[in-house]
Enzyme design. Structure first.
Site, PDB file in Angstrom:
ATOM      1  N   ARG A  45     -47.935 -21.931  97.011  1.00  0.00           N
ATOM      2  CA  ARG A  45     -47.212 -23.186  96.872  1.00  0.00           C
ATOM      3  C   ARG A  45     -47.736 -24.232  97.856  1.00  0.00           C
ATOM      4  NH1 ARG A  45     -41.018 -20.877  95.901  1.00  0.00           N
ATOM      5  NH2 ARG A  45     -41.454 -20.140  93.782  1.00  0.00           N
ATOM      6  N   GLU A  57     -50.690 -16.166  89.798  1.00  0.00           N
ATOM      7  CA  GLU A  57     -49.891 -15.865  88.605  1.00  0.00           C
ATOM      8  C   GLU A  57     -50.290 -14.543  87.967  1.00  0.00           C
ATOM      9  OE1 GLU A  57     -47.198 -17.029  87.593  1.00  0.00           O
ATOM     10  OE2 GLU A  57     -47.076 -18.777  88.892  1.00  0.00           O
ATOM     11  N   THR A  63     -45.371  -7.693  89.379  1.00  0.00           N
ATOM     12  CA  THR A  63     -45.580  -7.343  90.773  1.00  0.00           C
ATOM     13  C   THR A  63     -44.757  -8.263  91.677  1.00  0.00           C
ATOM     14  OG1 THR A  63     -47.846  -6.782  90.138  1.00  0.00           O
ATOM     15  CG2 THR A  63     -47.359  -6.812  92.478  1.00  0.00           C
ATOM     16  N   GLY A 101     -52.123  -2.099  90.668  1.00  0.00           N
ATOM     17  CA  GLY A 101     -51.745  -1.627  89.339  1.00  0.00           C
ATOM     18  C   GLY A 101     -52.175  -2.539  88.206  1.00  0.00           C
ATOM     19  N   TYR A 140     -46.952 -16.758  78.861  1.00  0.00           N
ATOM     20  CA  TYR A 140     -46.321 -17.008  80.157  1.00  0.00           C
ATOM     21  C   TYR A 140     -47.296 -17.669  81.134  1.00  0.00           C
ATOM     22  CZ  TYR A 140     -45.145 -16.586  84.934  1.00  0.00           C
ATOM     23  OH  TYR A 140     -44.978 -16.913  86.250  1.00  0.00           O
ATOM     24  N   ASP A 158     -40.826 -15.904  81.683  1.00  0.00           N
ATOM     25  CA  ASP A 158     -40.973 -14.513  82.115  1.00  0.00           C
ATOM     26  C   ASP A 158     -39.605 -13.835  82.036  1.00  0.00           C
ATOM     27  OD1 ASP A 158     -39.562 -15.517  84.237  1.00  0.00           O
ATOM     28  OD2 ASP A 158     -40.855 -14.664  85.782  1.00  0.00           O
ATOM     29  N   CYS A 212     -29.603 -14.868  90.269  1.00  0.00           N
ATOM     30  CA  CYS A 212     -29.340 -14.405  88.896  1.00  0.00           C
ATOM     31  C   CYS A 212     -30.105 -13.107  88.640  1.00  0.00           C
ATOM     32  CB  CYS A 212     -29.752 -15.484  87.895  1.00  0.00           C
ATOM     33  SG  CYS A 212     -29.139 -15.187  86.225  1.00  0.00           S
TER      34      CYS A 212
END
Length: 426
Positions: A45, A57, A63, A101, A140, A158, A212
């Site tokens: 950012r 991204e 992850t 991964g 996405y 996402d 959330c």
DNA sequence: AAGGCGGGGCG
DNA sequence: CGCCCAGCCTT
């Protein structure tokens, strides 16, 4: 109450009532005010570089942020721009991704980098349609990079965003179904702030990961609780609708931990497609243990009993001492070990002397498989064997850092060191 | 549309 | 220990 007839149809079919314009305006303000106050200071950012944002991204797919941060710095350090990534050797990019991964992500990212060099002059395209054509970039990521790097008002849907929206609008669509994404994209297209699309998308994702949340959400402290239909109607527990994934299928494997006369370990490179493609592990084989338990197939006696004693006495004095104290002869051949010898001879052209079973035994759960690896440690007398398969290599422990190890291999190595190394002072 | 593909955090 | 987190590709 929308500007788009396509969205109108989708909302009608999904039973969604879109908000009036003034409510949408108020929602944007509430969300972005919260984001401006609470947003985390994350490395990606602090940049507007599309390449860096793209890398972040891809890493952030499946992850967690905390996991990604060190990988992000290291990756940009090694591959500072698109050209560097496009030109990198495959083992280098795998090593940089080791432990993250879903390794096809980095392979696809390199293919996309090569695509950008070949088709866009090495400059990351600034058009959502073009971005979406890049390998490894789906709906996405195309939306995320378009909105964050180029301030284009594209939805970036996402799991977080689907969860937030399903609660806000009480959407019953199953978020595990690919087809449902269309519904959420249409909702976000209506809501997204055209002035700050990147911040808007990131704010939704931040909200989804902090307030959330999937379990134990805190709608009462949410900056957008006034917009939350499920909260107001007491139906929070019903959203999102999501079918459960199947359980991983157990699979039993034998891990072959072999050392040669020079104390090197046998490593095998996995096939170039499929699970953990192109990563290195101790050889893993799958014995047919069911066939074994049935008949009393006479296990061949220790083919190298004398050699065993010599090996033990010469290279592993503490092991020899331990076995002598226990009143045992050096490792007796069980049926399994006999099977193991047969398989190793066939696959690797080696005749090991087994010194310890149940060492380096580990469990590792993938999303669809559960590996239960039983480790067997052995030594081979011959050094460089001409029959050693192409994908295999004897590697000194000091050189392990040059090889990309997946986590199950790291677990086997750790276990082996704890159980056998320390025990016998190898 | 369904399955393959990794790894980690939480209670 | 079982629960949860999930985008993109291939088939």
């Amino acid at each position: 109450m929308t500007t788009n007839p396509e969205h109108e149809k989708i909302f009608k079919a999904a039973g969604i009532e879109m908000w009036p314009a003034d409510k949408i305006t108020a929602f944007r303000k509430a969300l972005l005010d919260w984001y401006d106050k609470e947003k985390r200071d994350l490395p990606w950012r602090r940049t507007s570089d599309p390449y860096s944002i793209w890398v972040s991204e891809i890493m952030l797919q499946q992850t967690r942020v905390d996991t990604v941060i060190p990988y992000y710095h290291n990756f940009l350090d090694r591959f500072p721009d698109i050209a560097a990534l496009a030109a990198a050797p495959e083992d280098a990019i795998l090593k940089a991704w080791e432990g993250l991964g879903y390794y096809s992500r980095v392979k696809n990212m390199q293919k996309a980098a090569q695509q950008i060099v070949a088709e866009y002059g090495g400059v990351f395209p600034a058009d959502p349609q073009e971005i979406a054509k890049l390998k490894g970039i789906g709906p996405y990521t195309a939306g995320a990079v378009s909105s964050i790097a180029f301030q284009i008002p594209e939805p970036a849907v996402d799991g977080n965003v689907m969860r937030v929206m399903s609660r806000l609008f009480e959407i019953d669509a199953d978020i595990a179904k690919p087809a449902s994404r269309k519904i959420f994209e249409a909702v976000v297209r209506e809501l997204i702030d055209p002035e700050r699309p990147g911040d808007f998308n990131q704010a939704l994702m931040d909200l989804g990961s902090s307030i959330c949340t999937p379990l134990n959400p805190q709608p009462e402290i949410s900056p957008i609780k006034a917009f939350n239909a499920a909260y107001k109607n007491g139906t929070m527990h019903l959203y999102p609708v999501k079918t459960k994934a199947k359980r991983p299928v157990p699979m039993n494997l034998q891990g072959i931990i072999l050392q040669n006369g020079e104390k090197q370990f046998l490593l095998e490179k996995r096939p170039s497609s499929g699970l953990l493609a192109d990563f290195w592990t101790f050889p893993l084989i799958q014995l047919d243990l069911d066939a074994l338990s049935g008949s009393a197939a006479a296990a061949p006696g220790p083919p190298a009993a004398i050699q065993t004693e010599l090996l033990v006495a010469e290279d592993f004095p503490k092991l020899a001492e331990a076995t002598t104290k226990a009143g045992k002869t050096p490792p007796a051949f069980s049926q399994i070990e006999a099977q193991l010898s047969g398989a190793v001879a066939e696959k690797y052209g080696l005749k090991p002397v087994w010194l310890k079973a149940e060492t380096g035994s580990v469990t590792h759960v993938f999303s669809h498989i559960k590996w239960q690896i039983t480790g067997y440690y052995g030594r081979v007398l011959t050094g460089g064997d001409s029959r050693l398969p192409e994908q295999c290599r004897w590697v000194s422990e000091n050189d392990f850092a040059d090889y990309a190890f997946p986590v199950p291999q790291q677990k086997m190595w750790q276990k082996f060191q704890q159980q056998t190394r320390k025990e016998f002072g190898l």
